[in-house]
Motif scaffolding. Structure first.
Motif, short mmCIF file in Angstrom:
data_model
loop_
_atom_site.label_atom_id
_atom_site.label_comp_id
_atom_site.label_asym_id
_atom_site.label_seq_id
_atom_site.Cartn_x
_atom_site.Cartn_y
_atom_site.Cartn_z
N HIS A 1 -3.78 -4.51 49.31
CA HIS A 1 -4.71 -4.75 48.22
C HIS A 1 -4.52 -6.14 47.62
CE1 HIS A 1 -5.45 -0.44 48.50
NE2 HIS A 1 -6.49 -0.61 47.71
N PHE A 2 -3.27 -6.57 47.49
CA PHE A 2 -3.00 -7.91 46.98
C PHE A 2 -3.63 -8.96 47.90
CE2 PHE A 2 -0.35 -11.70 47.53
CZ PHE A 2 -0.45 -12.26 46.26
N ALA A 3 -3.39 -8.84 49.20
CA ALA A 3 -3.89 -9.84 50.15
C ALA A 3 -5.41 -9.86 50.18
CB ALA A 3 -3.32 -9.55 51.54
N VAL A 4 -6.04 -8.69 50.18
CA VAL A 4 -7.50 -8.65 50.27
C VAL A 4 -8.14 -9.21 49.01
CG1 VAL A 4 -9.51 -7.13 50.46
CG2 VAL A 4 -7.53 -6.76 51.92
N ARG A 5 -7.59 -8.89 47.85
CA ARG A 5 -8.15 -9.46 46.61
C ARG A 5 -8.07 -10.98 46.62
NH1 ARG A 5 -5.03 -4.92 43.88
NH2 ARG A 5 -6.59 -3.27 43.61
N GLU A 6 -6.96 -11.52 47.10
CA GLU A 6 -6.84 -12.98 47.19
C GLU A 6 -7.86 -13.54 48.17
OE1 GLU A 6 -4.21 -15.04 45.42
OE2 GLU A 6 -4.70 -13.23 44.29
N LEU A 7 -8.06 -12.87 49.30
CA LEU A 7 -9.02 -13.33 50.30
C LEU A 7 -10.44 -13.23 49.78
CD1 LEU A 7 -7.48 -11.86 53.57
CD2 LEU A 7 -7.62 -14.27 52.93
N LEU A 8 -10.74 -12.21 49.00
CA LEU A 8 -12.07 -12.09 48.42
C LEU A 8 -12.36 -13.27 47.50
CD1 LEU A 8 -12.29 -8.27 47.57
CD2 LEU A 8 -13.44 -9.47 49.43
N VAL A 9 -11.38 -13.65 46.69
CA VAL A 9 -11.56 -14.79 45.79
C VAL A 9 -11.74 -16.07 46.60
CG1 VAL A 9 -10.44 -16.21 44.03
CG2 VAL A 9 -10.33 -13.72 43.87
N LEU A 10 -10.88 -16.28 47.58
CA LEU A 10 -10.97 -17.49 48.42
C LEU A 10 -12.30 -17.56 49.16
CD1 LEU A 10 -7.39 -17.77 49.97
CD2 LEU A 10 -8.55 -19.54 48.64
N GLY A 11 -12.67 -16.44 49.78
CA GLY A 11 -13.90 -16.43 50.57
C GLY A 11 -15.13 -16.65 49.72
N PHE A 12 -15.19 -16.03 48.56
CA PHE A 12 -16.36 -16.20 47.70
C PHE A 12 -16.42 -17.63 47.17
CE2 PHE A 12 -18.55 -15.24 43.51
CZ PHE A 12 -19.81 -15.27 44.07
N PHE A 13 -15.28 -18.19 46.80
CA PHE A 13 -15.25 -19.59 46.35
C PHE A 13 -15.79 -20.51 47.44
CE2 PHE A 13 -13.25 -23.76 46.14
CZ PHE A 13 -13.44 -24.12 44.81
N ALA A 14 -15.38 -20.26 48.69
CA ALA A 14 -15.86 -21.09 49.79
C ALA A 14 -17.37 -20.98 49.95
CB ALA A 14 -15.15 -20.68 51.08
N LEU A 15 -17.90 -19.77 49.86
CA LEU A 15 -19.34 -19.57 50.04
C LEU A 15 -20.14 -20.26 48.94
CD1 LEU A 15 -19.37 -15.82 51.10
CD2 LEU A 15 -20.07 -17.76 52.52
N VAL A 16 -19.57 -20.38 47.75
CA VAL A 16 -20.27 -20.99 46.62
C VAL A 16 -20.10 -22.50 46.61
CG1 VAL A 16 -20.39 -21.15 44.10
CG2 VAL A 16 -20.14 -18.92 45.21
N HIS A 17 -18.89 -22.97 46.86
CA HIS A 17 -18.57 -24.38 46.61
C HIS A 17 -18.33 -25.22 47.87
CE1 HIS A 17 -18.32 -23.98 42.26
NE2 HIS A 17 -17.60 -22.88 42.42
N LEU A 18 -18.25 -24.60 49.03
CA LEU A 18 -17.94 -25.36 50.25
C LEU A 18 -19.06 -25.25 51.27
CD1 LEU A 18 -14.14 -24.50 50.65
CD2 LEU A 18 -15.18 -26.45 49.48
N ARG A 19 -20.31 -25.29 50.79
CA ARG A 19 -21.45 -25.17 51.69
C ARG A 19 -21.56 -26.36 52.64
NH1 ARG A 19 -25.80 -21.97 50.19
NH2 ARG A 19 -26.73 -22.71 52.15
N SER A 20 -20.87 -27.46 52.36
CA SER A 20 -20.93 -28.62 53.24
C SER A 20 -20.27 -28.34 54.59
CB SER A 20 -20.25 -29.84 52.58
OG SER A 20 -18.89 -29.54 52.28
N LEU A 21 -19.43 -27.32 54.64
CA LEU A 21 -18.82 -26.93 55.91
C LEU A 21 -19.83 -26.11 56.71
CD1 LEU A 21 -15.26 -25.89 54.66
CD2 LEU A 21 -15.99 -28.10 55.58
N GLY A 22 -20.05 -26.51 57.95
CA GLY A 22 -21.09 -25.90 58.76
C GLY A 22 -20.96 -24.40 58.89
#
Length: 385
Positions: A256-277
């Protein structure tokens, strides 16, 4: 804000609801797969999205709404009430009426699978106190009523508590900044949660806001305008990762700890790192028409699925018994439950959700005396079940 629409929200809401549905199907058929069989993590994703969406919409309206005025808070609370309440009240009535029959189904399931029996009052309590607690949405605050229907509605009580607090979090952020606000609010949540535990209060599910506030704050930080300099976005991410690691509210094992961290990282990437193909491609996919509809039906899917799933799973078990393995029970149950649930979600979306939202807008217009024109560019959806 630089962005006017977040494409991935539709798909992520839809996937969160599907995660909860599949996770519950696994629990009730005895079939397990790693991660997918943890529906509580799907709820955590909803919570993260809810915190994001509230700040995102606040910032879109910042030029037309005065958040120092209580009238703005009232309009916000009215919008959110009419987003949640209409379908919830319909499904609550169904759950109260069918509660005894659904409880019999659940007993058959748990007995067959060797699982602990659920408390009967969770399904059969049609008392005025229980009904009043749910109609008023205060049930999430009350340990004895927080998990007392056949619905997975504990998260709705949690969501309403967040909405009640949200204007005050915004005002605090306007005064001291988003990161200091998140630190103060998270610390306050931890203190309140610890005090509640010391007082002997124990919620069967983390329906008390202090137990999950940190995840709402993670979403808020991802949405919050960092101001000048791209580096502050990364600071927001760093703080969000720290908050997501606070070990209160729900299961706290390594997965649960790892998945919650990955959810935060993944969502941040989808919002703020759209420049990555790759990220841009995933975001576009999640915003495509099929995922859009998956998201539109997410609230109905979340509320309705257990009303269908438990009787169907019990019927499959009663008919086939041990003659059908866990994988077979899962597939057969899903073949009935998934299409029926989404069909009912579509019908209630058209007949209950959309009219409810329209009524809410009419109430706001009548209260303000103006034809309020919405400037939002994303649907005002529940991001939490």
């Amino acid at each position: 804000m630089a962005i006017r629409r977040v494409e991935c929200l539709d798909g992520l809401r839809g996937l969160a609801a599907l995660w909860v549905l599949i996770g519950h199907m696994m629990i009730l058929t005895g079939f397990r797969l790693p991660l997918v069989s943890k529906p509580d993590l799907g709820v955590d994703l909803f919570i993260l999205l809810s915190g994001f969406l509230m700040v995102f919409q606040y910032q879109l309206r910042a030029g037309s709404e005065d958040w120092s005025a209580p009238g703005t808070w009232t309009a916000f609370w009215t919008r959110r009430f009419f987003r949640l309440a209409p379908l919830f009240y319909v499904t609550l009535a169904a759950a109260l009426i069918a509660g005894p029959a659904i409880y019999e189904s659940r007993v058959a399931i748990d007995t067959f699978l060797g699982q602990a029996l659920q408390p009967h009052e969770r399904y059969t309590d049609a008392s005025l106190a229980n009904i009043a607690a749910h109609l008023s949405f205060v049930f999430g605050l009350l340990p004895d009523y927080a998990f007392r229907t056949a619905l997975p509605d504990w998260s709705l009580g949690l969501e309403m508590q967040f909405y009640a607090l949200f204007p005050f979090l915004v005002l605090l952020a306007r005064r001291i900044g988003w990161m200091p606000m998140a630190l103060v609010a998270a610390a306050g949540g931890v203190v309140v949660a610890l005090l509640a535990g010391a007082a002997g209060l124990d919620w069967p599910m983390p329906s008390f806001l202090a137990l999950k506030l940190q995840l709402f704050l993670c979403g808020m930080l991802i949405a919050a305008d960092p101001g000048e300099g791209r580096g502050r976005s990364w600071m927001h991410l760093g703080l969000a990762l720290l908050l997501a690691a606070i070990p209160i509210g729900g299961e706290q094992d390594l997965l649960h700890f790892a998945v919650r961290e990955l959810l935060v990282l993944g969502f941040f990437a989808l919002v703020h790192l759209r420049s990555l193909g790759v990220v841009d491609g995933v975001s576009r996919l999640l915003g495509s028409r099929p995922f859009h509809w998956l998201g539109e039906l997410s609230y109905g899917t979340y509320l309705i699925h257990l009303l269908i799933l438990q009787p169907v799973a019990a019927a499959v078990i009663g008919h086939f018994g041990t003659g059908l393995g866990a994988a077979g029970r899962f597939v057969l149950t899903g073949a009935v439950v998934v299409p029926v649930t989404y069909a009912l979600a579509f019908v209630t979306y058209k007949l209950v959700e959309l009219p409810g939202q329209k009524l809410g807008k009419a109430v706001i217009r009548r209260a303000t005396g103006n034809a309020v024109r919405s400037r939002q560019t994303v649907p005002e959806e529940l991001a939490a079940p």
